[in-house]
Design a protein around this motif. Structure first.
Motif, PDB file in Angstrom:
ATOM      1  N   VAL A  20       1.808   4.981  -7.143  1.00  0.00           N
ATOM      2  CA  VAL A  20       2.528   4.755  -5.882  1.00  0.00           C
ATOM      3  C   VAL A  20       3.659   3.773  -6.118  1.00  0.00           C
ATOM      4  N   CYS A  21       3.371   2.674  -6.827  1.00  0.00           N
ATOM      5  CA  CYS A  21       4.421   1.696  -7.086  1.00  0.00           C
ATOM      6  C   CYS A  21       5.360   2.191  -8.181  1.00  0.00           C
ATOM      7  N   LYS A  22       4.800   2.995  -9.097  1.00  0.00           N
ATOM      8  CA  LYS A  22       5.599   3.445 -10.230  1.00  0.00           C
ATOM      9  C   LYS A  22       6.499   4.625  -9.879  1.00  0.00           C
ATOM     10  N   ARG A  61      10.861 -11.730 -11.923  1.00  0.00           N
ATOM     11  CA  ARG A  61       9.791 -11.476 -12.911  1.00  0.00           C
ATOM     12  C   ARG A  61       9.393 -10.016 -12.797  1.00  0.00           C
ATOM     13  N   THR A  62       9.976  -9.211 -13.665  1.00  0.00           N
ATOM     14  CA  THR A  62       9.781  -7.765 -13.507  1.00  0.00           C
ATOM     15  C   THR A  62       8.537  -7.232 -14.209  1.00  0.00           C
ATOM     16  N   ARG A  63       8.060  -6.131 -13.670  1.00  0.00           N
ATOM     17  CA  ARG A  63       7.047  -5.330 -14.366  1.00  0.00           C
ATOM     18  C   ARG A  63       7.798  -4.282 -15.181  1.00  0.00           C
ATOM     19  N   ASN A  64       8.730  -3.609 -14.539  1.00  0.00           N
ATOM     20  CA  ASN A  64       9.558  -2.626 -15.233  1.00  0.00           C
ATOM     21  C   ASN A  64      10.993  -3.158 -15.316  1.00  0.00           C
ATOM     22  N   ALA A  65      11.291  -3.823 -16.441  1.00  0.00           N
ATOM     23  CA  ALA A  65      12.592  -4.493 -16.601  1.00  0.00           C
ATOM     24  C   ALA A  65      13.752  -3.500 -16.564  1.00  0.00           C
ATOM     25  N   GLU A  66      13.480  -2.268 -17.011  1.00  0.00           N
ATOM     26  CA  GLU A  66      14.522  -1.259 -17.079  1.00  0.00           C
ATOM     27  C   GLU A  66      15.078  -0.956 -15.687  1.00  0.00           C
ATOM     28  N   ARG A  67      14.187  -0.892 -14.724  1.00  0.00           N
ATOM     29  CA  ARG A  67      14.611  -0.566 -13.358  1.00  0.00           C
ATOM     30  C   ARG A  67      14.894  -1.804 -12.517  1.00  0.00           C
ATOM     31  N   GLY A  68      14.158  -2.887 -12.775  1.00  0.00           N
ATOM     32  CA  GLY A  68      14.121  -3.981 -11.802  1.00  0.00           C
ATOM     33  C   GLY A  68      14.835  -5.265 -12.179  1.00  0.00           C
ATOM     34  N   ASN A 103       1.080   0.713 -19.928  1.00  0.00           N
ATOM     35  CA  ASN A 103       2.350   1.174 -19.350  1.00  0.00           C
ATOM     36  C   ASN A 103       3.461   0.133 -19.375  1.00  0.00           C
ATOM     37  N   TYR A 104       3.075  -1.130 -19.262  1.00  0.00           N
ATOM     38  CA  TYR A 104       4.085  -2.207 -19.148  1.00  0.00           C
ATOM     39  C   TYR A 104       3.743  -3.364 -20.088  1.00  0.00           C
ATOM     40  N   PRO A 105       3.986  -3.172 -21.387  1.00  0.00           N
ATOM     41  CA  PRO A 105       3.624  -4.218 -22.343  1.00  0.00           C
ATOM     42  C   PRO A 105       4.359  -5.542 -22.107  1.00  0.00           C
ATOM     43  N   ILE A 118       7.637 -14.715  -2.585  1.00  0.00           N
ATOM     44  CA  ILE A 118       8.605 -13.626  -2.635  1.00  0.00           C
ATOM     45  C   ILE A 118       8.407 -12.873  -3.945  1.00  0.00           C
ATOM     46  N   ARG A 119       8.124 -11.577  -3.826  1.00  0.00           N
ATOM     47  CA  ARG A 119       7.884 -10.770  -5.024  1.00  0.00           C
ATOM     48  C   ARG A 119       9.201 -10.292  -5.651  1.00  0.00           C
ATOM     49  N   GLY A 120      10.190 -10.094  -4.794  1.00  0.00           N
ATOM     50  CA  GLY A 120      11.484  -9.602  -5.261  1.00  0.00           C
ATOM     51  C   GLY A 120      12.306  -9.248  -4.057  1.00  0.00           C
ATOM     52  N   VAL A 143      -2.100  -6.500  -0.012  1.00  0.00           N
ATOM     53  CA  VAL A 143      -2.329  -5.421  -0.979  1.00  0.00           C
ATOM     54  C   VAL A 143      -1.581  -5.681  -2.301  1.00  0.00           C
ATOM     55  N   CYS A 144      -0.476  -6.386  -2.238  1.00  0.00           N
ATOM     56  CA  CYS A 144       0.337  -6.617  -3.434  1.00  0.00           C
ATOM     57  C   CYS A 144      -0.410  -7.452  -4.476  1.00  0.00           C
ATOM     58  N   VAL A 145      -1.225  -8.396  -3.974  1.00  0.00           N
ATOM     59  CA  VAL A 145      -1.949  -9.314  -4.868  1.00  0.00           C
ATOM     60  C   VAL A 145      -2.894  -8.550  -5.808  1.00  0.00           C
ATOM     61  N   LYS A 146      -3.370  -7.411  -5.355  1.00  0.00           N
ATOM     62  CA  LYS A 146      -4.288  -6.621  -6.176  1.00  0.00           C
ATOM     63  C   LYS A 146      -3.647  -6.208  -7.495  1.00  0.00           C
ATOM     64  N   CYS A 147      -2.344  -6.022  -7.497  1.00  0.00           N
ATOM     65  CA  CYS A 147      -1.653  -5.605  -8.725  1.00  0.00           C
ATOM     66  C   CYS A 147      -0.651  -6.627  -9.243  1.00  0.00           C
ATOM     67  N   HIS A 148      -0.333  -7.628  -8.432  1.00  0.00           N
ATOM     68  CA  HIS A 148       0.642  -8.629  -8.854  1.00  0.00           C
ATOM     69  C   HIS A 148       0.059 -10.046  -8.791  1.00  0.00           C
ATOM     70  N   GLY A 149      -1.247 -10.160  -8.542  1.00  0.00           N
ATOM     71  CA  GLY A 149      -1.899 -11.466  -8.445  1.00  0.00           C
ATOM     72  C   GLY A 149      -2.158 -12.068  -9.824  1.00  0.00           C
TER      73      GLY A 149
HETATM   74  C1  HEC Z   1      -1.460  -0.304  -7.341  1.00  0.00           C
HETATM   75  C2  HEC Z   1      -0.777  -1.392  -7.957  1.00  0.00           C
HETATM   76  C3  HEC Z   1       0.380  -2.036  -7.211  1.00  0.00           C
HETATM   77  C4  HEC Z   1       0.376  -2.542  -5.952  1.00  0.00           C
HETATM   78  C5  HEC Z   1      -0.775  -2.569  -4.951  1.00  0.00           C
HETATM   79  C6  HEC Z   1       1.693  -3.089  -5.749  1.00  0.00           C
HETATM   80  N1  HEC Z   1       2.472  -2.912  -6.855  1.00  0.00           N
HETATM   81 FE1  HEC Z   1       4.427  -3.461  -7.075  1.00  0.00          FE
HETATM   82  N2  HEC Z   1       4.483  -2.584  -8.902  1.00  0.00           N
HETATM   83  C7  HEC Z   1       3.421  -1.918  -9.487  1.00  0.00           C
HETATM   84  C8  HEC Z   1       3.920  -1.215 -10.657  1.00  0.00           C
HETATM   85  C9  HEC Z   1       3.107  -0.337 -11.567  1.00  0.00           C
HETATM   86  C10 HEC Z   1       5.305  -1.499 -10.743  1.00  0.00           C
HETATM   87  C11 HEC Z   1       6.317  -1.004 -11.772  1.00  0.00           C
HETATM   88  C12 HEC Z   1       7.056   0.182 -11.166  1.00  0.00           C
HETATM   89  C13 HEC Z   1       8.026   0.864 -12.075  1.00  0.00           C
HETATM   90  O1  HEC Z   1       7.622   1.311 -13.160  1.00  0.00           O
HETATM   91  O2  HEC Z   1       9.210   0.934 -11.705  1.00  0.00           O
HETATM   92  C14 HEC Z   1       5.625  -2.358  -9.615  1.00  0.00           C
HETATM   93  C15 HEC Z   1       6.897  -2.835  -9.357  1.00  0.00           C
HETATM   94  C16 HEC Z   1       7.243  -3.538  -8.235  1.00  0.00           C
HETATM   95  C17 HEC Z   1       8.592  -3.999  -7.944  1.00  0.00           C
HETATM   96  C18 HEC Z   1       9.862  -3.715  -8.760  1.00  0.00           C
HETATM   97  C19 HEC Z   1      10.249  -4.835  -9.659  1.00  0.00           C
HETATM   98  C20 HEC Z   1       9.397  -4.944 -10.919  1.00  0.00           C
HETATM   99  O3  HEC Z   1       8.624  -5.896 -11.000  1.00  0.00           O
HETATM  100  O4  HEC Z   1       9.478  -4.076 -11.801  1.00  0.00           O
HETATM  101  C21 HEC Z   1       8.510  -4.681  -6.766  1.00  0.00           C
HETATM  102  C22 HEC Z   1       9.666  -5.367  -6.049  1.00  0.00           C
HETATM  103  C23 HEC Z   1       7.140  -4.605  -6.322  1.00  0.00           C
HETATM  104  N3  HEC Z   1       6.388  -3.910  -7.247  1.00  0.00           N
HETATM  105  C24 HEC Z   1       6.687  -5.160  -5.151  1.00  0.00           C
HETATM  106  C25 HEC Z   1       5.417  -4.942  -4.643  1.00  0.00           C
HETATM  107  C26 HEC Z   1       5.019  -5.374  -3.325  1.00  0.00           C
HETATM  108  C27 HEC Z   1       5.887  -6.146  -2.366  1.00  0.00           C
HETATM  109  C28 HEC Z   1       3.735  -4.941  -3.144  1.00  0.00           C
HETATM  110  C29 HEC Z   1       2.883  -5.071  -1.905  1.00  0.00           C
HETATM  111  C30 HEC Z   1       3.429  -4.475  -0.698  1.00  0.00           C
HETATM  112  C31 HEC Z   1       3.333  -4.259  -4.368  1.00  0.00           C
HETATM  113  N4  HEC Z   1       4.392  -4.275  -5.254  1.00  0.00           N
HETATM  114  C32 HEC Z   1       2.093  -3.696  -4.585  1.00  0.00           C
HETATM  115  C33 HEC Z   1       2.117  -1.883  -9.049  1.00  0.00           C
HETATM  116  C34 HEC Z   1       1.706  -2.253  -7.780  1.00  0.00           C
END
Ligand code: HEC
Length: 188
Positions: free
Chosen positions: A58-60, A84-91, A164-166, A178-180, A142-148
Motif C-alpha cells: 500500500v505504501c510502496k 529520512r527516506t525509506r525509498n531515497a530514489e523517490r522521496g 526491499n529497502y537496505p 512530521i514524517r515528511g 497506523v504509521c508507527v507500525k511501519c515507521h516507528g
Molecule cells: C505497511 C507499512 C507502512 C505503513 C503502515 C506506512 N508506511 Fe509509509 N512507507 C512504507 C514503505 C514500504 C515506504 C516506501 C515506499 C516506496 O517504495 O516508495 C513508505 C514511504 C513513505 C513516504 C515516502 C518517503 C520515504 O520515506 O520514502 C512517506 C512520506 C510515508 N511513507 C509516510 C507514511 C505515513 C504518513 C504513514 C501513516 C499514515 C505511513 N507512511 C504508513 C511503509 C508504510
C-alpha cells in the motif's frame, strides 16, 4: 494615468507578482489534498486486513499510484518527500524542500499544529516562475507500525523492509512527529 506607470513596470519586472499565490494555493490544495486521507484510509484497511508486512505494497505501490494519477490528471509534479527516506530514489527532497521540511520541524516544535503546517511560494527555476506547495504529513497511529522505532517493529515486517529497502532511514518516528511532506510544483 501617471500613477499607473510605475505599477506596470513593477509587474513587468517581477512576473511572479502577477500571480495570485492565495488563489494558486487554494486551487492546488483542493485538487491534490484529497489524496492524503485516501492513502491513510487504504493503509489502515490494508494493515487491518493483511497485517503490517502484507500492507507494505500500500505504501510502496498504492500511495505512489494515487499520486501518479493526480500527476497525470493535472500535469503537475507531485511527490512525497522526507528528510529520512525509506525509498531515497523517490522521496529525496530538493534544496527548497529540505529547507521547508527543516522549517516545518521548527514550526511543530514551536507548537504549531502539524495538520495545518504548509508552505506556498512562487520561486524562479531556470528563470521561469514556478508555484511550489508543500504540506506536512503527520505520523499517525497506523504509521508507527511501519515507521516507528526499529526494535518495536513486527519481525516479519522488519525482514521484508530489510530486503526491499537496505538503506531505510524511515524508522524511529513517534506519533505526532512530521514524517515528511506532500510536495507540488506547478510551472506558471
Ligand atoms: C505497511 C507499512 C507502512 C505503513 C503502515 C506506512 N508506511 Fe509509509 N512507507 C512504507 C514503505 C514500504 C515506504 C516506501 C515506499 C516506496 O517504495 O516508495 C513508505 C514511504 C513513505 C513516504 C515516502 C518517503 C520515504 O520515506 O520514502 C512517506 C512520506 C510515508 N511513507 C509516510 C507514511 C505515513 C504518513 C504513514 C501513516 C499514515 C505511513 N507512511 C504508513 C511503509 C508504510
Amino acid at each position: 494615468m501617471k500613477a499607473l506607470l510605475p505599477a506596470a513596470l513593477l509587474i513587468a519586472a517581477l512576473p511572479a507578482l502577477a500571480h495570485d499565490v492565495g488563489a494558486l494555493t487554494a486551487e492546488t490544495k483542493k485538487t491534490v489534498l484529497p489524496v492524503v486521507p485516501k492513502v491513510v484510509a487504504a493503509m489502515q484497511e490494508a494493515v487491518a486486513d493483511k497485517g503490517v508486512a502484507g500492507a507494505i505494497p500500500v505504501c510502496k505501490e498504492q500511495a505512489p499510484a494515487l499520486i501518479k494519477e493526480k500527476r497525470q490528471e493535472t500535469g503537475w509534479d507531485i511527490r512525497r518527500v522526507s528528510l529520512r527516506t525509506r525509498n531515497a530514489e523517490r522521496g529525496t527532497p530538493d534544496l527548497w524542500e529540505v529547507r521547508q521540511l527543516a522549517d516545518f520541524n521548527i514550526r511543530a516544535a514551536n507548537g504549531e499544529k502539524i495538520d495545518s503546517i504548509e508552505k506556498a511560494e512562487i520561486v524562479s527555476i531556470d528563470g521561469k516562475p514556478v508555484f511550489r506547495y508543500m504540506k506536512a504529513l503527520p505520523v499517525g497511529e497506523v504509521c508507527v507500525k511501519c515507521h516507528g522505532p526499529a526494535e518495536a517493529l513486527d519481525a516479519d515486517l522488519k525482514a521484508r523492509l530489510a530486503e526491499n529497502y537496505p538503506h531505510d532511514q524511515a524508522t524511529g518516528y513517534s506519533k505526532g512527529q512530521i514524517r515528511g511532506a506532500l510536495t507540488v510544483k506547478r510551472p506558471l
